[in-house]
Design a protein around this motif. Structure first.
Motif, PDB file in Angstrom:
ATOM      1  N   GLU A  39       0.896  -1.188   0.107  1.00 12.04           N
ATOM      2  CA  GLU A  39       0.021   0.113   0.014  1.00 12.04           C
ATOM      3  C   GLU A  39       0.998   1.343  -0.020  1.00 12.04           C
ATOM      4  OE1 GLU A  39      -2.558  -0.286   3.249  1.00 12.04           O
ATOM      5  OE2 GLU A  39      -3.891  -1.742   2.311  1.00 12.04           O
ATOM      6  N   VAL A  40       0.784   2.062  -1.125  1.00  8.04           N
ATOM      7  CA  VAL A  40       1.751   3.096  -1.359  1.00  8.04           C
ATOM      8  C   VAL A  40       0.870   4.275  -1.391  1.00  8.04           C
ATOM      9  CG1 VAL A  40       3.473   4.017  -2.877  1.00  8.04           C
ATOM     10  CG2 VAL A  40       3.346   1.526  -2.454  1.00  8.04           C
ATOM     11  N   LYS A  41       1.266   5.412  -0.758  1.00  7.28           N
ATOM     12  CA  LYS A  41       0.474   6.815  -0.829  1.00  7.28           C
ATOM     13  C   LYS A  41       1.189   7.520  -1.949  1.00  7.28           C
ATOM     14  CE  LYS A  41       2.441   8.836   3.541  1.00  7.28           C
ATOM     15  NZ  LYS A  41       2.235   9.336   4.899  1.00  7.28           N
ATOM     16  N   GLY A  42       0.695   8.725  -2.346  1.00  5.13           N
ATOM     17  CA  GLY A  42       1.354   9.633  -3.144  1.00  5.13           C
ATOM     18  C   GLY A  42       1.330   9.211  -4.629  1.00  5.13           C
ATOM     19  N   CYS A  43       2.160   9.970  -5.557  1.00  2.93           N
ATOM     20  CA  CYS A  43       2.233   9.414  -6.903  1.00  2.93           C
ATOM     21  C   CYS A  43       3.980   9.509  -7.328  1.00  2.93           C
ATOM     22  CB  CYS A  43       1.242  10.345  -7.777  1.00  2.93           C
ATOM     23  SG  CYS A  43       1.617  11.994  -7.614  1.00  2.93           S
ATOM     24  N   GLY A  44       4.065   9.119  -8.529  1.00  4.22           N
ATOM     25  CA  GLY A  44       5.492   9.344  -8.887  1.00  4.22           C
ATOM     26  C   GLY A  44       6.075   7.836  -9.154  1.00  4.22           C
ATOM     27  N   ARG A  45       7.388   7.902  -9.266  1.00  5.14           N
ATOM     28  CA  ARG A  45       8.013   6.563  -9.936  1.00  5.14           C
ATOM     29  C   ARG A  45       8.200   5.691  -8.361  1.00  5.14           C
ATOM     30  NH1 ARG A  45      13.548   5.570 -12.400  1.00  5.14           N
ATOM     31  NH2 ARG A  45      14.062   7.328 -10.879  1.00  5.14           N
ATOM     32  N   PHE A  46       7.349   4.193  -8.545  1.00  5.18           N
ATOM     33  CA  PHE A  46       7.836   3.393  -7.711  1.00  5.18           C
ATOM     34  C   PHE A  46       8.796   2.585  -7.936  1.00  5.18           C
ATOM     35  CE2 PHE A  46       6.921  -0.886  -5.752  1.00  5.18           C
ATOM     36  CZ  PHE A  46       6.844  -0.472  -4.376  1.00  5.18           C
ATOM     37  N   GLY A  47       9.739   2.259  -7.177  1.00  3.80           N
ATOM     38  CA  GLY A  47      10.881   1.501  -7.322  1.00  3.80           C
ATOM     39  C   GLY A  47      11.035   0.199  -6.283  1.00  3.80           C
ATOM     40  N   ALA A  48      11.566  -0.987  -6.557  1.00  2.00           N
ATOM     41  CA  ALA A  48      11.815  -1.979  -5.406  1.00  2.00           C
ATOM     42  C   ALA A  48      12.725  -2.878  -5.975  1.00  2.00           C
ATOM     43  CB  ALA A  48      10.629  -2.837  -5.326  1.00  2.00           C
ATOM     44  N   TYR A  49      13.575  -3.482  -5.179  1.00  2.83           N
ATOM     45  CA  TYR A  49      14.579  -4.567  -5.648  1.00  2.83           C
ATOM     46  C   TYR A  49      13.843  -5.846  -5.904  1.00  2.83           C
ATOM     47  CZ  TYR A  49      17.909  -8.344  -5.045  1.00  2.83           C
ATOM     48  OH  TYR A  49      18.555  -9.663  -5.233  1.00  2.83           O
ATOM     49  N   SER A  50      14.145  -6.521  -6.858  1.00  2.00           N
ATOM     50  CA  SER A  50      13.797  -7.976  -7.115  1.00  2.00           C
ATOM     51  C   SER A  50      14.643  -8.683  -7.793  1.00  2.00           C
ATOM     52  CB  SER A  50      12.325  -8.074  -7.875  1.00  2.00           C
ATOM     53  OG  SER A  50      11.981  -9.083  -8.133  1.00  2.00           O
ATOM     54  N   SER A  51      15.099  -9.933  -7.106  1.00  3.64           N
ATOM     55  CA  SER A  51      15.964 -10.813  -7.792  1.00  3.64           C
ATOM     56  C   SER A  51      15.741 -11.375  -9.021  1.00  3.64           C
ATOM     57  CB  SER A  51      16.493 -11.794  -6.815  1.00  3.64           C
ATOM     58  OG  SER A  51      15.299 -12.548  -6.465  1.00  3.64           O
TER      59      SER A  51
END
Length: 786
Positions: free
Chosen positions: A729-741
């Motif tokens: 669950e993410v508030k706001g807007c813009g570029r969301f990023g994550a590390y995934s192997s």
């Protein structure tokens, strides 16, 4: 057998966990067990003197072969940090002292085991005992001295038993918290930060009028500033109308001319005093002056959508107090004309006080018996106009005005008791910011106020001040942050050091606000701090230096970088700053530049620099591995436990790292979210996080379905199986990023499938949250399938 206390005086030595901290403790130093103050083992120190006095100094013993951090007052109003390794290095007016014993290593302290093998941290907290305030200082014989001062020639004593509290532990931040909690239980005069209501402004972007207009602020200027920020897509949701709205005037008695001549020779400005509790004509509606300050409040809230409006006032009304003999002020009794009496330490650190306008012309003090009536009528008038809170400035002046009134500590207690009561009655959101308040008299009677300015001002035109500012707010927060939420001050978004200041505010855990003049903004920078609805991504704690920075001097030593850590709900955040090149100069008694040894300095980042990072690992068997995202380079780095990564920065350069524990989902499959990666504290956007490992995903029958690269970190899912799902669950807007192997199978936002990018070279998955969540939802629901 006899169990020895962890902190004790034995054979004229202060012994802490069987380590000697002080030697040659004088016979007249009195030790009292701190057991009654709470579960932490500590000791109170005081001293017995031969005769009554309003000012005492005694050695507590010799201090050598340690490392320490001291927070001391370099001005009457403000603290800064100083580091050293022996008694003579401890500055005058030290109000907080943290000492590290040198046996043991940081690595040992990270491994569970016997306390004997760990570094021990000892905290010294000078206190207020009755009408006396304590502080610490060193002398040329490396003795740690205790100074006691009442501020009143008629307020005398000779015996003290609870003037300093000392306790110890192996976690510096936990040790400090427990020590201040024990002091709270002993004194009963203040509350801790976590026990206070924080006003709503802390979660929104704001604007302050001070550096935009100074005392020339007008209603028209306030509206222009709000409009200007709104147009750029970073709408402020609170405003602080600083000094310049009140009704003030100068003295008009017979001898004014003579005094003015004398003051001109000494260079002192004319001192203004409060002449009434209502606004001046600049803040009256021209068509109907009776509307008063409510006019600009209505414009701010109704036309510009602000949630909160605060105004400034001095704790004594105005800089010169209240003006005697003014009809509007008569109902608060005759003002007492007081002339400041400063402690020797403050006068030595700040010799310019001798020529200060308040020292020469005196301050009109509302009688403490009537000060609640004064505050209540001022605040109820403001509240009736829609004002939500006050910034109460110049607080330390009270310690100097106690002559004939029982001393500075007693006067401060009376004023703060009245202020707390008035704020509680008139501002239900607990709208109060303490400013120029870095004295123990104020801090240790703060039961109500939840926010405290953390350092001397942001000075837009003083190039020496910017590195000094960031170091001071971080180190002062080690102490202040246990009592109130530190406010790292306003700044200019259009300024050579704007990114440096702005990024620090983002990880401070405190309010974020600018003092830009209308039309002078850097919206690219502001969008790294502010969401389109005017909210901010606030970290959850006061930002503080990392454990390995507590005793190094990042402003003076020429070799150290400052690292500041904080926590979000599911991530940590780590700021790295080059603060070298300028510091408070103890010889010249001012901030000065000094030569630095090299252009760029290299420091090291570890996952465990974020002190509580294990608290946000959603895995009881977490191995300590983290994923870092660098705001400056936009690099993603996987750091195994205790592996250090070098970072090089020049003076006034910085970097911000989002630090997330890596969740191992299945062999070769791991994940760590970063949040909104184009914002300074992007991890603060993550409001919810859970992982679902699909049935059988960890069994050997799926192992044929993926390929692992040579380093064992990356995996490509070649099967049709869903191995795991990360739900956020993410508030706001813009570029969301994550590390995934591994490259995700798909990403959804809400019920919609969305495009995403995956960089297999370092495992960055990113997707775009184009708009803010629908108002009723508050968050985007993101699912990433692996």
């Amino acid at each position: 057998m006899t169990i020895k206390p962890a902190v004790r005086i034995s054979e004229r030595k202060l012994v802490v966990k069987d380590r000697t901290i002080l030697t040659n403790v004088p016979e007249n130093v009195i030790a009292t067990s701190g057991a009654a103050a709470g579960p932490v083992e500590g000791v109170f120190l005081g001293a017995a003197f031969d005769k009554d006095s309003n000012n005492h100094v005694v050695s507590l013993g010799t201090l050598r072969d340690v490392r320490f951090l001291a927070c001391f007052r370099f001005k009457l109003w403000w603290m800064a940090q100083k580091m050293g390794d022996k008694g003579r290095d401890i500055p005058l007016e030290t109000q907080f002292l943290l000492v590290e014993t040198k046996d043991g290593s940081h690595l040992e302290a990270d491994i569970d085991g016997d306390d004997e093998n760990k570094i021990v941290y000892t905290v010294f907290l000078p206190l207020v005992e009755g009408p006396f305030k304590a502080c610490l200082q060193g002398n040329s014989a490396d003795e740690l001295e205790l100074c006691l001062w009442s501020g009143d020639t008629d307020t005398l004593a000779s015996t003290f038993t609870h003037s300093v509290y000392i306790s110890s532990g192996t976690d510096p931040f936990g040790t400090i918290y427990e020590a201040i909690k024990a002091v709270k239980l002993h004194l009963g005069t203040f509350r801790l930060r976590g026990e206070k209501k924080l006003p709503g402004i802390v979660d929104y972007f704001g604007w302050c009028t001070w550096d935009a207009f100074y005392q020339e602020v007008t209603q028209e200027g306030v509206e222009a500033g709000l409009e200007s920020l709104e147009v750029g897509g970073t709408p402020p949701k609170f405003v602080i109308i600083d000094d310049g709205w009140q009704s003030v005037g100068s003295d008009d008695h017979q001898q004014q001319q003579e005094e003015e001549e004398e003051e001109k020779e000494l260079g002192a400005p004319q001192l203004l005093r409060l002449t009434g509790i209502k606004e001046n004509e600049k803040f009256q509606k021209k068509e109907d002056p009776s509307v008063g300050i409510k006019n600009i409040v209505n414009i701010a809230k109704e036309k510009h959508g602000l949630k909160y409006v605060y105004v400034w006032h001095a704790i004594t009304g105005y800089w010169g107090g209240v003006r005697p003999g003014v009809k509007e002020m008569e109902e608060y009794g005759s003002a007492i004309m007081q002339y400041p009496k400063l402690s020797k330490g403050v006068l030595e650190n700040e010799p310019t006080w001798k020529n200060d306008a308040i020292a020469l012309q005196g301050l009109g003090l509302v009688n403490p018996k009537n000060v609640y009536k004064f505050y209540n009528e001022l605040h109820s008038y403001l509240a009736s106009a829609g004002i939500d809170g006050v910034k109460v400035d110049v607080q330390c002046i009270l310690e100097t005005l106690g002559t004939g009134l029982g001393g500075g500590a007693e006067l401060t207690r009376q004023y703060h008791h009245a202020l707390d009561a008035s704020v509680a009655r008139n501002f239900p959101d607990n709208g109060c910011i303490a400013c120029m308040s870095h004295n123990l008299e104020s801090l240790y009677c703060s039961k109500q106020t939840g926010i405290v300015r953390a350092s001397d001002d942001f000075y837009p035109r003083d190039p020496t001040s910017h590195t000094i500012h960031i170091a001071a707010v971080a180190y002062n927060s080690v102490f202040l942050g246990e009592i109130m939420l530190p406010d790292w001050d306003m700044f200019h978004s259009l300024h050579p050091a704007a990114d440096y200041h702005g990024s620090a505010r983002a990880i401070s855990g405190g309010p974020v606000y600018v003092s830009d003049a209308p039309g002078k903004h850097n919206f690219d920078l502001l969008r790294k701090l502010v969401l389109p609805d005017g909210s901010i991504l606030r970290a959850r704690l006061p930002g503080r230096p990392t454990k390995d920075c507590l005793f190094s001097d990042p402003a003076r030593d020429g070799v150290s970088l400052l690292k500041i850590w904080n926590m979000n709900k599911y991530t940590g955040v780590l700021g790295m700053y080059n603060c070298q090149g300028a510091a408070w100069n103890s010889v010249e008694r001012k901030n000065t530049f000094h030569q630095t040894k090299s252009e760029a300095i290299t420091g090291y980042v570890r996952g465990r620099d974020v002190h509580l990072i294990s608290d946000v690992a959603l895995d009881s068997n977490w191995n300590g591995n983290v994923a870092l995202y660098s705001h400056r380079t936009q690099d993603l780095i996987v750091l195994p436990y205790n592996v250090a990564m070098p970072v090089s920065l020049k003076v006034l350069e910085h970097d911000i790292f989002t630090v997330t524990p890596i969740k191992a989902l299945a062999p070769g499959f791991s994940f760590a979210p970063f949040g909104l990666i184009d914002m300074f504290n992007g991890g603060g956007a993550i409001e919810g996080l859970k992982y679902e490992v699909k049935s059988g995903a960890q069994l050997s029958d799926v192992e044929d379905g993926y390929q692992v690269e040579g380093n064992g970190q990356r995996a490509e899912n070649l099967s049709s199986y869903v191995i795991a799902v990360a739900s956020m669950e993410v508030k706001g807007c813009g570029r969301f990023g994550a590390y995934s192997s591994t490259k995700p199978r798909k990403c959804t936002v809400g019920s919609s499938l969305v495009e995403f990018e995956y960089d297999s070279s370092w495992g960055l998955v990113s997707l775009n949250l184009v708009e803010m969540p629908q108002e009723e939802q508050k968050v985007h629901k993101i699912e990433i399938e692996l």
